[in-house]
Design a protein around this motif. Structure first.
Motif, PDB file in Angstrom:
ATOM      1  N   SER A   1       1.066   2.330   4.946  1.00 16.13           N
ATOM      2  CA  SER A   1       1.342   0.978   5.436  1.00 16.13           C
ATOM      3  C   SER A   1       2.423   0.269   4.625  1.00 16.13           C
ATOM      4  N   LEU A   2       2.951   0.912   3.567  1.00 16.11           N
ATOM      5  CA  LEU A   2       4.064   0.315   2.822  1.00 16.11           C
ATOM      6  C   LEU A   2       5.345   0.280   3.645  1.00 16.11           C
ATOM      7  N   SER A   3       5.341   0.959   4.778  1.00 16.86           N
ATOM      8  CA  SER A   3       6.512   0.932   5.665  1.00 16.86           C
ATOM      9  C   SER A   3       6.422  -0.183   6.700  1.00 16.86           C
ATOM     10  N   ALA A   4       5.513  -1.143   6.494  1.00 13.16           N
ATOM     11  CA  ALA A   4       5.378  -2.264   7.428  1.00 13.16           C
ATOM     12  C   ALA A   4       6.682  -3.054   7.495  1.00 13.16           C
ATOM     13  N   ASN A   5       6.904  -3.729   8.614  1.00 11.37           N
ATOM     14  CA  ASN A   5       8.161  -4.450   8.820  1.00 11.37           C
ATOM     15  C   ASN A   5       8.247  -5.725   7.992  1.00 11.37           C
ATOM     16  N   ARG A   6       7.129  -6.429   7.843  1.00 13.55           N
ATOM     17  CA  ARG A   6       7.153  -7.725   7.166  1.00 13.55           C
ATOM     18  C   ARG A   6       7.056  -7.550   5.653  1.00 13.55           C
ATOM     19  N   PRO A   7       7.972  -8.176   4.894  1.00 13.79           N
ATOM     20  CA  PRO A   7       7.929  -8.047   3.424  1.00 13.79           C
ATOM     21  C   PRO A   7       6.639  -8.574   2.814  1.00 13.79           C
ATOM     22  N   ASP A   8       6.084  -9.677   3.371  1.00 10.77           N
ATOM     23  CA  ASP A   8       4.864 -10.229   2.785  1.00 10.77           C
ATOM     24  C   ASP A   8       3.693  -9.271   2.937  1.00 10.77           C
ATOM     25  N   GLN A   9       3.682  -8.490   4.014  1.00 12.46           N
ATOM     26  CA  GLN A   9       2.626  -7.489   4.178  1.00 12.46           C
ATOM     27  C   GLN A   9       2.780  -6.367   3.153  1.00 12.46           C
ATOM     28  N   ARG A  10       4.017  -5.963   2.907  1.00 17.40           N
ATOM     29  CA  ARG A  10       4.245  -4.910   1.913  1.00 17.40           C
ATOM     30  C   ARG A  10       3.850  -5.393   0.513  1.00 17.40           C
ATOM     31  N   VAL A  11       4.116  -6.659   0.216  1.00 13.95           N
ATOM     32  CA  VAL A  11       3.739  -7.210  -1.089  1.00 13.95           C
ATOM     33  C   VAL A  11       2.227  -7.191  -1.261  1.00 13.95           C
ATOM     34  N   LEU A  12       1.494  -7.626  -0.225  1.00 14.52           N
ATOM     35  CA  LEU A  12       0.031  -7.622  -0.304  1.00 14.52           C
ATOM     36  C   LEU A  12      -0.512  -6.208  -0.485  1.00 14.52           C
ATOM     37  N   THR A  13       0.098  -5.249   0.194  1.00 18.08           N
ATOM     38  CA  THR A  13      -0.353  -3.861   0.074  1.00 18.08           C
ATOM     39  C   THR A  13      -0.110  -3.325  -1.330  1.00 18.08           C
ATOM     40  N   MET A  14       1.056  -3.609  -1.895  1.00 19.24           N
ATOM     41  CA  MET A  14       1.350  -3.128  -3.249  1.00 19.24           C
ATOM     42  C   MET A  14       0.425  -3.765  -4.280  1.00 19.24           C
ATOM     43  N   ARG A  15       0.103  -5.035  -4.097  1.00 19.74           N
ATOM     44  CA  ARG A  15      -0.831  -5.681  -5.021  1.00 19.74           C
ATOM     45  C   ARG A  15      -2.225  -5.086  -4.895  1.00 19.74           C
ATOM     46  N   SER A  16      -2.631  -4.770  -3.665  1.00 13.45           N
ATOM     47  CA  SER A  16      -3.947  -4.152  -3.467  1.00 13.45           C
ATOM     48  C   SER A  16      -3.987  -2.751  -4.066  1.00 13.45           C
ATOM     49  N   LEU A  17      -2.903  -2.002  -3.910  1.00 18.92           N
ATOM     50  CA  LEU A  17      -2.835  -0.677  -4.524  1.00 18.92           C
ATOM     51  C   LEU A  17      -2.868  -0.781  -6.046  1.00 18.92           C
ATOM     52  N   ARG A  18      -2.161  -1.766  -6.584  1.00 16.54           N
ATOM     53  CA  ARG A  18      -2.189  -1.981  -8.036  1.00 16.54           C
ATOM     54  C   ARG A  18      -3.619  -2.203  -8.518  1.00 16.54           C
ATOM     55  N   ASP A  19      -4.370  -3.047  -7.805  1.00 16.16           N
ATOM     56  CA  ASP A  19      -5.758  -3.303  -8.188  1.00 16.16           C
ATOM     57  C   ASP A  19      -6.622  -2.059  -8.016  1.00 16.16           C
ATOM     58  N   ALA A  20      -6.341  -1.269  -6.973  1.00 15.35           N
ATOM     59  CA  ALA A  20      -7.103  -0.035  -6.764  1.00 15.35           C
ATOM     60  C   ALA A  20      -6.866   0.949  -7.896  1.00 15.35           C
ATOM     61  N   PHE A  21      -5.620   1.066  -8.363  1.00 17.10           N
ATOM     62  CA  PHE A  21      -5.313   1.967  -9.474  1.00 17.10           C
ATOM     63  C   PHE A  21      -5.926   1.465 -10.772  1.00 17.10           C
ATOM     64  N   ARG A  22      -6.160   0.170 -10.869  1.00 16.63           N
ATOM     65  CA  ARG A  22      -6.779  -0.373 -12.079  1.00 16.63           C
ATOM     66  C   ARG A  22      -8.266  -0.039 -12.147  1.00 16.63           C
ATOM     67  N   VAL A  23      -8.993  -0.298 -11.094  1.00 16.79           N
ATOM     68  CA  VAL A  23     -10.450  -0.183 -11.165  1.00 16.79           C
ATOM     69  C   VAL A  23     -10.961   1.208 -10.833  1.00 16.79           C
ATOM     70  N   ASN A  24     -10.096   2.098 -10.339  1.00  8.79           N
ATOM     71  CA  ASN A  24     -10.507   3.462 -10.009  1.00  8.79           C
ATOM     72  C   ASN A  24      -9.640   4.465 -10.749  1.00  8.79           C
ATOM     73  N   TYR A  25     -10.266   5.483 -11.305  1.00  6.90           N
ATOM     74  CA  TYR A  25      -9.501   6.615 -11.820  1.00  6.90           C
ATOM     75  C   TYR A  25      -9.541   7.700 -10.757  1.00  6.90           C
ATOM     76  N   LEU A  26      -8.385   8.003 -10.168  1.00  6.92           N
ATOM     77  CA  LEU A  26      -8.333   8.919  -9.030  1.00  6.92           C
ATOM     78  C   LEU A  26      -8.461  10.380  -9.429  1.00  6.92           C
ATOM     79  N   GLY A  27      -8.200  10.698 -10.681  1.00  5.41           N
ATOM     80  CA  GLY A  27      -8.310  12.091 -11.114  1.00  5.41           C
ATOM     81  C   GLY A  27      -7.249  12.986 -10.516  1.00  5.41           C
TER      82      GLY A  27
END
Length: 425
Positions: free
Chosen positions: A57-83
């Motif tokens: 979904s980082l390929s979404a057309n709207r920049p604000d949607q891409r920003v929200l997705t990147m922030r959510s991914l950042r938080d996901a990488f913080r609280v989860n260790y993906l291994g």
């Protein structure tokens, strides 16, 4: 009448948000295993699939949607260790994520640039040293140009310096010329907070103060990986600037300068000369003594207490060679002991980067456990044991609530008896 624009909705799949909330609730507990076991037979694969959907979904057309997705991914990488390093095959979405973040940093709008750099910083703890080394080589020239570009937003310059610093630190790289060059660029930036020619500290904007603080933090982070000779040379060369930065009007810069002084003296005394003092030792101790006993009314009580405690420990180390107070971090059945300026600085740096997910990464990430000499990750707690621990916490909470209600009820009776005794008298 003009219509109000609807607030942008995150394009991150709902499942990832659920995992985020679940992980954040179980960062310091042991109930994450039982929760994940109930949600899926193979929770790691399930989480990777949801993160992969978010990356798409980082390929979404709207920049604000891409920003929200990147922030959510950042938080996901913080609280989860993906291994990711332990997967039998390379994760297919690794290149897709890096390409999307690279494009956002090069061509995105200001908010998108910052979000991409911050997401990349946190993603470095999910990678192997070799992967971080490749990324550092790929992005170094671009990020160095942005860090030095005074026309760029201070927030983006700060985010780039942090991302590039972590890429070098976690890469186990021996490319010390590149590291020294980056440290020189960072030094030129935070030197702008030194005292002016008339001996007064400069007045800076809040974003500029944050930029100088972050550049100084990254300089300290890179200083911890330098070889002995470079650590001795660069450490002594920057002491004059650090004495000036300690007299800054801004607490964050003073504390960052104090961290740098502690790291430099600790490394030089441990590795080169155990009674090292340096050319600026007298004025340095005088400035630290003033900061350790500062009672400026313009500074809040919390900030004053933090400053006095930090600089008092540093002053005792410089004068009396006393080690900083020992700290113990509990990790379920393990204990992480922090008893040096270097280990304390690295722990606080990781806490700033990973935030609430620090305990999770300390338990599960082999890379971070190696940095703190914790050894290989321990086996995970079985779900049955985690459930028993959760039930015990619930019983303790219920008993505490019952005790409060009982005390409140009895207090009313005691008050009535006191009134009757007074009337009889």
């Amino acid at each position: 009448m003009t219509k109000k624009k609807a607030a942008p909705k995150s394009v991150l799949p709902e499942g990832v948000c659920d995992d985020l909330s679940m992980a954040s609730q179980s960062v310091d507990g042991s109930d994450s295993e039982s929760s994940r076991a109930d949600s899926s037979d193979d929770p790691t694969v399930s989480l990777l699939e949801k993160v992969a959907m978010a990356i798409d979904s980082l390929s979404a057309n709207r920049p604000d949607q891409r920003v929200l997705t990147m922030r959510s991914l950042r938080d996901a990488f913080r609280v989860n260790y993906l291994g990711l390093p332990t997967l039998p095959e390379k994760w297919n979405y690794h290149e897709t994520l890096i390409s999307s973040l690279d494009t956002a940093m090069r061509r995105g709008k200001p908010a998108e640039e910052v979000a991409a750099a911050q997401c990349l910083s946190v993603f470095t703890v999910q990678l192997t040293p070799f992967e971080n080394r490749c990324l550092a080589e790929q992005l170094q020239s671009f990020m160095e140009a942005r860090i030095c570009d005074s026309t760029e937003k201070s927030t983006f310059r700060s985010a780039c310096s942090i991302a590039l610093g972590w890429l070098h630190f976690l890469s186990d790289s021996k490319d010390f010329p590149s590291i020294r060059r980056l440290m020189g660029l960072l030094e030129e930036i935070f030197k702008a907070s030194c005292l002016k020619g008339d001996g007064k500290p400069p007045s800076l904007e809040a974003t500029t103060v944050s930029l100088h603080r972050d550049c100084l933090h990254v300089w300290c982070l890179l200083y911890t990986v330098l070889p002995v000779t470079d650590a001795n040379t660069l450490g002594q060369a920057i002491l004059k600037s650090l004495v000036s930065l300690l007299q800054s009007s801004y607490l964050d810069i003073r504390l960052a300068a104090g961290d740098a002084v502690g790291l430099i003296y600790e490394r030089i005394r441990d590795e080169t000369k155990n009674d090292f003092k340096g050319s600026y030792f007298t004025i340095l101790t005088e400035v630290l003594d003033q900061l350790a006993n500062n009672s400026d009314k313009s500074t809040s009580k919390v900030d004053s207490k933090k400053q006095r405690s930090s600089f008092r420990d540093l002053l005792n180390f410089l004068r009396s060679y006393e080690s900083p107070p020992e700290q113990v971090v509990k990790l379920q059945s393990e204990r992480l002991t922090i008893n040096t300026f270097c280990s304390a600085f690295l722990y606080e740096s990781f806490c700033r980067l990973i935030a609430v997910g620090m305990s999770t990464h300390l338990r599960e990430s082999e890379l971070i456990r190696t940095i703190f000499d914790l050894g290989p990750p321990l086996p995970r707690i079985p779900p049955s044991q985690a459930a028993r621990g959760q039930n015990k916490k619930a019983r303790q909470y219920a008993n505490q609530r019952a005790s409060k209600v009982r005390t409140r009820h009895r207090q009313k009776s005691r008050d009535k008896r006191a009134v009757l005794d007074q009337e009889e008298c």
